[in-house]
Design a protein around this motif. Structure first.
Motif, mmCIF file in Angstrom:
data_model
loop_
_atom_site.group_PDB
_atom_site.id
_atom_site.type_symbol
_atom_site.label_atom_id
_atom_site.label_comp_id
_atom_site.label_asym_id
_atom_site.label_seq_id
_atom_site.Cartn_x
_atom_site.Cartn_y
_atom_site.Cartn_z
ATOM 1 N N VAL A 147 15.003 29.440 6.656
ATOM 2 C CA VAL A 147 13.892 28.529 6.419
ATOM 3 C C VAL A 147 14.133 27.405 5.751
ATOM 4 O O VAL A 147 14.802 27.510 4.746
ATOM 5 C CB VAL A 147 12.732 29.504 5.737
ATOM 6 N N ASP A 148 13.775 26.108 6.235
ATOM 7 C CA ASP A 148 14.126 25.045 5.627
ATOM 8 C C ASP A 148 12.817 24.714 4.411
ATOM 9 O O ASP A 148 11.539 24.894 4.566
ATOM 10 C CB ASP A 148 13.885 23.856 6.497
ATOM 11 N N LEU A 149 13.270 24.251 3.370
ATOM 12 C CA LEU A 149 12.089 23.913 2.234
ATOM 13 C C LEU A 149 11.943 22.194 2.034
ATOM 14 O O LEU A 149 12.890 21.557 2.040
ATOM 15 C CB LEU A 149 12.632 24.451 0.921
ATOM 16 N N ILE A 150 10.730 21.817 1.927
ATOM 17 C CA ILE A 150 10.413 20.677 1.237
ATOM 18 C C ILE A 150 9.929 20.818 -0.006
ATOM 19 O O ILE A 150 8.863 21.599 -0.120
ATOM 20 C CB ILE A 150 9.233 20.098 2.268
ATOM 21 N N THR A 151 10.238 20.386 -0.917
ATOM 22 C CA THR A 151 10.055 20.417 -2.416
ATOM 23 C C THR A 151 9.079 19.474 -2.853
ATOM 24 O O THR A 151 9.070 18.329 -2.756
ATOM 25 C CB THR A 151 11.044 20.493 -3.440
ATOM 26 N N ALA A 152 7.970 20.146 -3.178
ATOM 27 C CA ALA A 152 6.699 19.013 -3.793
ATOM 28 C C ALA A 152 6.680 19.339 -5.240
ATOM 29 O O ALA A 152 6.101 20.318 -5.839
ATOM 30 C CB ALA A 152 5.239 19.352 -3.317
ATOM 31 N N GLU A 153 7.240 18.578 -6.111
ATOM 32 C CA GLU A 153 7.475 18.666 -7.412
ATOM 33 C C GLU A 153 6.400 17.776 -8.210
ATOM 34 O O GLU A 153 6.199 16.565 -7.845
ATOM 35 C CB GLU A 153 8.866 17.955 -7.841
ATOM 36 N N PHE A 154 5.923 18.329 -9.478
ATOM 37 C CA PHE A 154 4.937 17.649 -10.271
ATOM 38 C C PHE A 154 5.215 18.268 -11.660
ATOM 39 O O PHE A 154 5.829 19.291 -11.927
ATOM 40 C CB PHE A 154 3.663 18.022 -9.826
ATOM 41 N N HIS A 155 4.682 17.449 -12.656
ATOM 42 C CA HIS A 155 4.870 18.411 -13.816
ATOM 43 C C HIS A 155 3.595 17.997 -14.850
ATOM 44 O O HIS A 155 3.222 18.547 -16.053
ATOM 45 C CB HIS A 155 6.017 17.511 -14.694
ATOM 46 N N ASP A 156 2.305 17.411 -14.364
ATOM 47 C CA ASP A 156 1.176 17.738 -15.080
ATOM 48 C C ASP A 156 -0.025 17.450 -13.905
ATOM 49 O O ASP A 156 0.162 17.578 -12.691
ATOM 50 C CB ASP A 156 0.984 16.334 -15.864
ATOM 51 N N SER A 157 -1.240 17.844 -14.440
ATOM 52 C CA SER A 157 -2.389 17.744 -13.449
ATOM 53 C C SER A 157 -2.711 16.734 -12.822
ATOM 54 O O SER A 157 -3.195 16.510 -11.476
ATOM 55 C CB SER A 157 -3.633 18.001 -14.358
ATOM 56 N N VAL A 158 -2.256 15.329 -13.319
ATOM 57 C CA VAL A 158 -2.301 14.192 -12.660
ATOM 58 C C VAL A 158 -1.519 14.150 -11.358
ATOM 59 O O VAL A 158 -1.992 13.536 -10.364
ATOM 60 C CB VAL A 158 -2.270 12.928 -13.455
ATOM 61 N N GLY A 159 -0.426 14.349 -11.542
ATOM 62 C CA GLY A 159 0.771 14.222 -10.511
ATOM 63 C C GLY A 159 0.502 15.382 -9.453
ATOM 64 O O GLY A 159 1.187 15.255 -8.324
ATOM 65 N N LEU A 160 -0.263 16.482 -9.612
ATOM 66 C CA LEU A 160 -0.218 17.498 -8.750
ATOM 67 C C LEU A 160 -0.464 17.039 -7.378
ATOM 68 O O LEU A 160 -0.200 17.229 -6.373
ATOM 69 C CB LEU A 160 -1.070 18.564 -9.355
ATOM 70 N N ASP A 161 -1.746 16.399 -7.296
ATOM 71 C CA ASP A 161 -2.485 15.671 -5.860
ATOM 72 C C ASP A 161 -1.268 15.146 -4.979
ATOM 73 O O ASP A 161 -1.406 15.268 -3.987
ATOM 74 C CB ASP A 161 -3.614 15.066 -6.219
ATOM 75 N N ALA A 162 -0.764 14.115 -5.881
ATOM 76 C CA ALA A 162 -0.099 13.544 -5.170
ATOM 77 C C ALA A 162 1.346 13.988 -4.702
ATOM 78 O O ALA A 162 1.765 13.642 -3.644
ATOM 79 C CB ALA A 162 0.617 12.201 -6.224
ATOM 80 N N ALA A 163 1.848 15.140 -5.263
ATOM 81 C CA ALA A 163 2.915 15.672 -4.976
ATOM 82 C C ALA A 163 2.461 16.673 -3.586
ATOM 83 O O ALA A 163 3.248 16.702 -2.658
ATOM 84 C CB ALA A 163 3.700 16.599 -5.869
ATOM 85 N N LEU A 164 1.442 17.202 -3.868
ATOM 86 C CA LEU A 164 1.077 17.929 -2.804
ATOM 87 C C LEU A 164 0.666 17.237 -1.374
ATOM 88 O O LEU A 164 1.085 17.693 -0.306
ATOM 89 C CB LEU A 164 -0.380 18.678 -3.124
ATOM 90 N N ASN A 165 0.063 15.951 -1.449
ATOM 91 C CA ASN A 165 -0.063 15.333 -0.339
ATOM 92 C C ASN A 165 1.004 14.687 0.315
ATOM 93 O O ASN A 165 1.325 14.503 1.527
ATOM 94 C CB ASN A 165 -1.206 14.156 -0.661
ATOM 95 N N ALA A 166 2.022 14.296 -0.460
ATOM 96 C CA ALA A 166 3.279 13.733 -0.071
ATOM 97 C C ALA A 166 4.074 14.833 0.794
ATOM 98 O O ALA A 166 4.387 14.405 1.732
ATOM 99 C CB ALA A 166 4.173 13.292 -0.978
ATOM 100 N N SER A 167 3.915 16.012 0.247
ATOM 101 C CA SER A 167 4.686 17.100 1.027
ATOM 102 C C SER A 167 3.884 17.382 2.318
ATOM 103 O O SER A 167 4.707 17.776 3.225
ATOM 104 C CB SER A 167 4.782 18.372 0.287
#
Length: 339
Positions: free
Chosen positions: A205-225
């Motif tokens: 299975v191929d993986l796409i990593t959605a990386e974040f490190h705080d609550s502010v960055g979570l939404d951006a990482a999730l949407n990008a992935s």
């Protein structure tokens, strides 16, 4: 000899003696009072520090209930000092130092960022860790699971086994998956991400990593992935992923992407699947650690525990909205089905 046969002088001396005895007893009692007060002060209520990188949630209630079940009532027989980073991990070192300055008797640290913060603040105070994301030996937190050494013990999860389970379950729910996004809180360390990569290689299975490190960055990482159109998404362990489950579920619904999380909060908030440790049970099991340390046990001698109770939850309402038919074999295996 009766009183009426005593001379006036003898009677006077007798009364004087009794008065001196009374004064002596009274003075002795008065002197003892400060000793009693000091003894009561010495038997102070123990103080427990609690550090969490996220927000106040249900695990807090479970911890309080677990302590109460064995006789430690917050505000009466124990005092708990909680500190929440509110999704801002950069505040954890300061919060840890604050708890150390309060001279707490034991520290409870939730997740890797909190553990690192309290270890940086003290090398002496006993630490009880609750971590779903790290290998305690590989991370250098303890010498071994059976004899931790140092000043840290607690509960840790066996991640490699769980990563394979997540891939298996989402693969059974959505057959033929070739590409999966992985939502990863980098502040939890790389151990669980590495375990997921290893499991994905074994299952091609191929993986796409959605990386974040705080609550502010979570939404951006999730949407990008999700814009890369993965066929499914796996959420790794993180207090923020647990506590922001409703936001994650809403975003996934808008992209119509099925997902599995370690936390039942995800399935309860509209996510498709959740499989992971029973967090309420896990936090209640922190209480015996607290009790043993307060009674004199050393954290270095208390073995690391693994979660023993897991929950598998399926949200059939979400499956229907996504056009997914959950196999009967999965439904039978579920601990709870939300319809």
């Amino acid at each position: 000899m009766t009183t009426q046969h005593l001379s006036p002088l003898t009677m006077l001396l007798s009364r004087h003696t009794r008065r001196r005895t009374f004064i002596t007893l009274l003075g002795g009692a008065a002197a003892a009072w400060p000793l009693v007060a000091r003894a009561q002060q010495a038997r102070k209520v123990p103080v427990v520090g609690f550090l969490n990188p996220g927000f106040r949630s249900g695990v807090w209630t479970a911890l309080i209930e677990g302590l109460s079940d064995i006789g430690y009532v917050d505000g009466q027989t124990i005092k708990i000092e909680p500190r929440w980073a509110m999704g801002r991990p950069e505040t954890l070192p300061g919060l840890a130092q604050e708890l150390v300055r309060l001279k707490v008797d034991v520290l409870i640290a939730v997740a890797r960022p909190s553990i690192e913060a309290v270890r940086g603040a003290t090398a002496d105070l006993p630490i009880i860790a609750v971590d779903l994301e790290s290998d305690p030996v590989e991370s250098g937190f303890v010498a071994s699971l059976a004899r931790p050494g140092g000043n840290l013990t607690g509960l840790f999860l066996d991640l490699p086994t769980l990563c394979g389970k997540w891939l298996q379950l989402i693969g059974e729910a959505v057959p033929g998956i070739a590409t999966i996004a992985v939502l990863w809180d980098s502040k939890t360390g790389s151990h669980q991400l590495n375990a997921m990569k290893a499991a994905a290689r074994m299952m091609s299975v191929d993986l796409i990593t959605a990386e974040f490190h705080d609550s502010v960055g979570l939404d951006a990482a999730l949407n990008a992935s999700l814009k890369e159109r993965p066929q499914a998404l796996i959420q790794l362990g993180s207090p923020l992923i647990n506590q922001l489950a409703n936001r994650i579920a809403d975003t996934l619904a808008s992209y119509r992407v099925p997902s599995i999380s370690p936390f039942r909060s995800f399935a309860e908030n509209g996510g498709l699947l959740s499989y992971g440790p029973d967090l309420a049970n896990m936090y209640r099991r922190v209480a015996p650690y607290v009790s043993r340390i307060l009674k004199g046990a050393k954290s270095s001698d208390l073995p690391i525990e693994r979660p023993i109770k897991f929950e598998f939850v399926i949200n059939l309402k979400t499956a229907k909205a996504l056009g997914i038919t959950i196999p009967q074999t999965l439904q039978v295996a579920a601990d709870e089905i939300i319809e």
